[in-house]
Write an enzyme that holds these catalytic residues in place. Structure first.
Site, PDB file in Angstrom:
ATOM      1  N   PRO A  47       6.862   1.314  -8.839  1.00 43.86           N
ATOM      2  CA  PRO A  47       7.174   0.773 -10.158  1.00 43.86           C
ATOM      3  C   PRO A  47       7.764  -0.633 -10.133  1.00 43.86           C
ATOM      4  CG  PRO A  47       8.707   2.520  -9.573  1.00 43.86           C
ATOM      5  CD  PRO A  47       7.588   2.555  -8.564  1.00 43.86           C
ATOM      6  N   ASN A  48       7.323  -1.404 -11.097  1.00 42.51           N
ATOM      7  CA  ASN A  48       7.794  -2.770 -11.369  1.00 42.51           C
ATOM      8  C   ASN A  48       7.281  -3.805 -10.379  1.00 42.51           C
ATOM      9  OD1 ASN A  48       9.454  -1.949 -13.654  1.00 42.51           O
ATOM     10  ND2 ASN A  48      10.743  -0.946 -12.127  1.00 42.51           N
TER      11      ASN A  48
ATOM     12  N   HIS B 103      14.425   5.852  -3.897  1.00 39.57           N
ATOM     13  CA  HIS B 103      15.797   6.340  -3.947  1.00 39.57           C
ATOM     14  C   HIS B 103      15.963   7.601  -4.789  1.00 39.57           C
ATOM     15  CE1 HIS B 103      16.067   2.299  -2.467  1.00 39.57           C
ATOM     16  NE2 HIS B 103      15.795   1.766  -3.639  1.00 39.57           N
TER      17      HIS B 103
ATOM     18  N   HIS C  10      10.230  -2.610   2.213  1.00 41.53           N
ATOM     19  CA  HIS C  10      10.955  -3.195   1.077  1.00 41.53           C
ATOM     20  C   HIS C  10      10.984  -4.698   1.240  1.00 41.53           C
ATOM     21  CE1 HIS C  10      12.145   0.745  -0.235  1.00 41.53           C
ATOM     22  NE2 HIS C  10      12.465   1.015   1.023  1.00 41.53           N
TER      23      HIS C  10
ATOM     24  N   ASN D 291       5.619   0.846  -0.422  1.00 44.82           N
ATOM     25  CA  ASN D 291       6.830   0.345  -1.076  1.00 44.82           C
ATOM     26  C   ASN D 291       6.950   1.141  -2.368  1.00 44.82           C
ATOM     27  OD1 ASN D 291       8.931  -0.915  -2.288  1.00 44.82           O
ATOM     28  ND2 ASN D 291       8.188  -3.004  -1.995  1.00 44.82           N
TER      29      ASN D 291
ATOM     30  N   SER E 181      13.211  -6.712  -0.277  1.00 43.41           N
ATOM     31  CA  SER E 181      14.629  -7.074  -0.127  1.00 43.41           C
ATOM     32  C   SER E 181      15.276  -6.210   0.951  1.00 43.41           C
ATOM     33  CB  SER E 181      15.354  -6.868  -1.461  1.00 43.41           C
ATOM     34  OG  SER E 181      15.341  -5.496  -1.825  1.00 43.41           O
TER      35      SER E 181
ATOM     36  N   ARG F 106      22.386  -4.299  -0.717  1.00 47.39           N
ATOM     37  CA  ARG F 106      22.435  -4.193  -2.172  1.00 47.39           C
ATOM     38  C   ARG F 106      23.249  -2.962  -2.601  1.00 47.39           C
ATOM     39  NH1 ARG F 106      16.547  -5.019  -4.381  1.00 47.39           N
ATOM     40  NH2 ARG F 106      17.733  -5.381  -6.310  1.00 47.39           N
TER      41      ARG F 106
ATOM     42  N   ARG G  64      20.747   2.163  -3.403  1.00 47.17           N
ATOM     43  CA  ARG G  64      19.523   1.736  -2.712  1.00 47.17           C
ATOM     44  C   ARG G  64      19.577   2.054  -1.200  1.00 47.17           C
ATOM     45  NH1 ARG G  64      16.944  -1.409  -6.744  1.00 47.17           N
ATOM     46  NH2 ARG G  64      18.491  -2.424  -8.036  1.00 47.17           N
TER      47      ARG G  64
ATOM     48  N   ASP H 290       7.969  14.382  -0.152  1.00 47.59           N
ATOM     49  CA  ASP H 290       7.192  15.562   0.272  1.00 47.59           C
ATOM     50  C   ASP H 290       5.724  15.202   0.511  1.00 47.59           C
ATOM     51  OD1 ASP H 290       9.365  17.242   0.230  1.00 47.59           O
ATOM     52  OD2 ASP H 290       8.794  18.302  -1.609  1.00 47.59           O
TER      53      ASP H 290
ATOM     54  N   ARG I 174       9.529 -11.176 -11.748  1.00 44.07           N
ATOM     55  CA  ARG I 174      10.683 -10.290 -11.752  1.00 44.07           C
ATOM     56  C   ARG I 174      11.746 -10.775 -10.768  1.00 44.07           C
ATOM     57  NH1 ARG I 174      10.716  -4.646  -8.434  1.00 44.07           N
ATOM     58  NH2 ARG I 174      12.699  -3.865  -9.240  1.00 44.07           N
TER      59      ARG I 174
ATOM     60  N   GLU J 253       7.379   2.543   5.655  1.00 42.48           N
ATOM     61  CA  GLU J 253       8.118   2.231   4.424  1.00 42.48           C
ATOM     62  C   GLU J 253       8.491   0.755   4.441  1.00 42.48           C
ATOM     63  OE1 GLU J 253      11.517   4.809   3.676  1.00 42.48           O
ATOM     64  OE2 GLU J 253      12.490   3.249   2.468  1.00 42.48           O
TER      65      GLU J 253
ATOM     66  N   ALA K 248      11.749   1.697  -6.769  1.00 40.78           N
ATOM     67  CA  ALA K 248      12.892   2.522  -7.189  1.00 40.78           C
ATOM     68  C   ALA K 248      12.702   4.005  -6.872  1.00 40.78           C
ATOM     69  CB  ALA K 248      13.134   2.331  -8.685  1.00 40.78           C
TER      70      ALA K 248
ATOM     71  N   TYR L  57      13.092 -11.228  -5.221  1.00 45.20           N
ATOM     72  CA  TYR L  57      11.744 -10.838  -4.791  1.00 45.20           C
ATOM     73  C   TYR L  57      10.782 -12.016  -4.587  1.00 45.20           C
ATOM     74  CZ  TYR L  57      13.484  -6.248  -6.152  1.00 45.20           C
ATOM     75  OH  TYR L  57      14.233  -5.105  -6.256  1.00 45.20           O
TER      76      TYR L  57
END
Ligand code: DQA
Length: 139
Positions: free
Chosen positions: A9-10, A77, A97, A71, A99, A104, A108, A84, A17, A95, A74, A22
């Site tokens: 998301p986002n 978290h 990220h 990625n 940032s 942070r 997070r 799963d 953003r 995985e 949100a 970012y």
């Protein structure tokens, strides 16, 4: 080698953003650069703001691709469901990220995905995705 980048998301707002966190490049621009850098890799990408769509994409690619770069943004978290899904597939997942999530807010620092992945790359800006591709090429 078939690798997919799955963005949560986002991340469709990259470029607009929170540029101080970012960066100011759109994902589409960055992705074309990546494809140019790795012509030997069949590299695709998928983005969704919807948790179930991310889970569906992990299921769809998780038995035939050589690597998934995830990625989950949100949802990293919060999502037992995405964790799963990663646990239930055969394709290795890295995985990612943009940032450094550990610099942070404390919420997070928790990842429901991390226990099930091959490794984690965080904090290198958009370059985090490139490092993840390279991690698969070392196999
Ligand atoms: C992010 C970090 C997450 O905490 C955040 O919710 C995001 C992006 C990153 O790439 O740095 O949306 O996954």
């Amino acid at each position: 080698m078939k690798i997919i980048i799955v963005n949560g998301p986002n991340l469709n707002l990259l470029g607009k953003r929170e540029p101080t966190v970012y960066g100011s490049q759109t994902f589409e621009d960055y992705f074309s650069e990546l494809q140019g850098k790795f012509p030997e890799v069949t590299l695709t990408s998928f983005q969704s703001n919807i948790e179930g769509e991310i889970i569906d994409k992990i299921h769809e690619t998780g038995f035939s691709y050589d690597g998934i770069i995830l990625n989950a943004a949100a949802y990293t978290h919060t999502s037992v469901g995405i964790g799963d899904a990663v646990k239930g597939i055969e394709t290795p997942v890295v995985e990612v990220h943009i940032s450094n999530v550990y610099q942070r807010e404390s919420f997070r620092h928790t990842s429901y995905i991390a226990p099930h992945v091959k490794g984690i790359i965080a904090g290198f800006g958009m370059q985090s995705y490139e490092l993840a591709i390279r991690s698969f090429m070392k196999d």
